[in-house]
Design a protein around this motif. Sequence first.
Motif, PDB file in Angstrom:
ATOM      1  N   ARG A 137       0.850  -1.188   0.000  1.00  0.00           N
ATOM      2  CA  ARG A 137       0.000   0.000   0.000  1.00  0.00           C
ATOM      3  C   ARG A 137       0.886   1.237   0.000  1.00  0.00           C
ATOM      4  O   ARG A 137       2.021   1.209   0.481  1.00  0.00           O
ATOM      5  CB  ARG A 137      -0.928   0.028   1.212  1.00  0.00           C
ATOM      6  CG  ARG A 137      -0.207   0.152   2.544  1.00  0.00           C
ATOM      7  CD  ARG A 137      -1.173   0.388   3.676  1.00  0.00           C
ATOM      8  NE  ARG A 137      -0.488   0.545   4.954  1.00  0.00           N
ATOM      9  CZ  ARG A 137      -1.075   1.006   6.050  1.00  0.00           C
ATOM     10  NH1 ARG A 137      -2.355   1.348   6.014  1.00  0.00           N
ATOM     11  NH2 ARG A 137      -0.401   1.120   7.164  1.00  0.00           N
ATOM     12  N   SER A 139       1.269   5.565  -1.909  1.00  0.00           N
ATOM     13  CA  SER A 139       0.790   6.617  -2.796  1.00  0.00           C
ATOM     14  C   SER A 139       1.889   6.998  -3.780  1.00  0.00           C
ATOM     15  O   SER A 139       3.036   7.228  -3.373  1.00  0.00           O
ATOM     16  CB  SER A 139       0.379   7.850  -1.983  1.00  0.00           C
ATOM     17  OG  SER A 139       0.001   8.913  -2.834  1.00  0.00           O
ATOM     18  N   ARG A 145      -4.164   6.840  -3.853  1.00  0.00           N
ATOM     19  CA  ARG A 145      -3.770   5.781  -2.935  1.00  0.00           C
ATOM     20  C   ARG A 145      -3.947   4.429  -3.621  1.00  0.00           C
ATOM     21  O   ARG A 145      -4.870   4.255  -4.414  1.00  0.00           O
ATOM     22  CB  ARG A 145      -4.597   5.821  -1.652  1.00  0.00           C
ATOM     23  CG  ARG A 145      -4.423   7.083  -0.825  1.00  0.00           C
ATOM     24  CD  ARG A 145      -5.062   6.924   0.533  1.00  0.00           C
ATOM     25  NE  ARG A 145      -6.500   6.660   0.437  1.00  0.00           N
ATOM     26  CZ  ARG A 145      -7.229   6.169   1.439  1.00  0.00           C
ATOM     27  NH1 ARG A 145      -6.659   5.836   2.585  1.00  0.00           N
ATOM     28  NH2 ARG A 145      -8.532   5.973   1.285  1.00  0.00           N
TER      29      ARG A 145
END
Length: 204
Positions: A137, A139, A145
């Motif tokens: 995970r 950005s 995101r």
Amino acid sequence: MDSERLTFDGWIAAVGTVSGTRVVVGHWPRSPFGAFSDVMLERADGWRLLLAPSAETAEYVSGVYHFDEVRRVAVKVDARDGVWDVSAGPLDLRFAVGRRGVLGTALRAVPRPLARRPLWAALADGPARLMAGVRTRGSSRPGCRQWYAACDLLPIVTARARFEGGDLGQLAPVSPPVRFGFGSAPADPALVRVVSTVERTAPA
């Protein structure tokens, strides 16, 4: 703020070559844009190229990741008996996968509905960094995101690639890490079954 969350279900293959060029192939049988494949390539000098099959996919992918050049070309992927053939404009790539290991077997046990949830990607981020040096995970750009959930992993055992008529050489680790987004691919060449979720926000 308005937000848009899209999910892509398919495969990501990452290979390195002795020339220093690294190639990442995305093969998405299920996506908001229909079935498509794309290729991200980074040369040894750091130049990053996106090869995408349509204006729509080129615009979207280049809006999420970082490239120095974007080309719209036909991208074809044929997978049979563990051998993948990828043709994308100036690039021709063939690679073969080996037997699934312990990690791949464990990933296959993750229920698909769970894999689609951002919470699962958040929980898997720490182990993924420790075991494979990747993030699940993060950005890549402001207002964007992303979550990745791996559902299978197969080692890539052989690969040959040609780019713009030149032989890129034999298979090598994906090193140095590619710099398209917030996280790289595993250093060991691999084919990963993945569910990728991208959330983008924009002013209403």
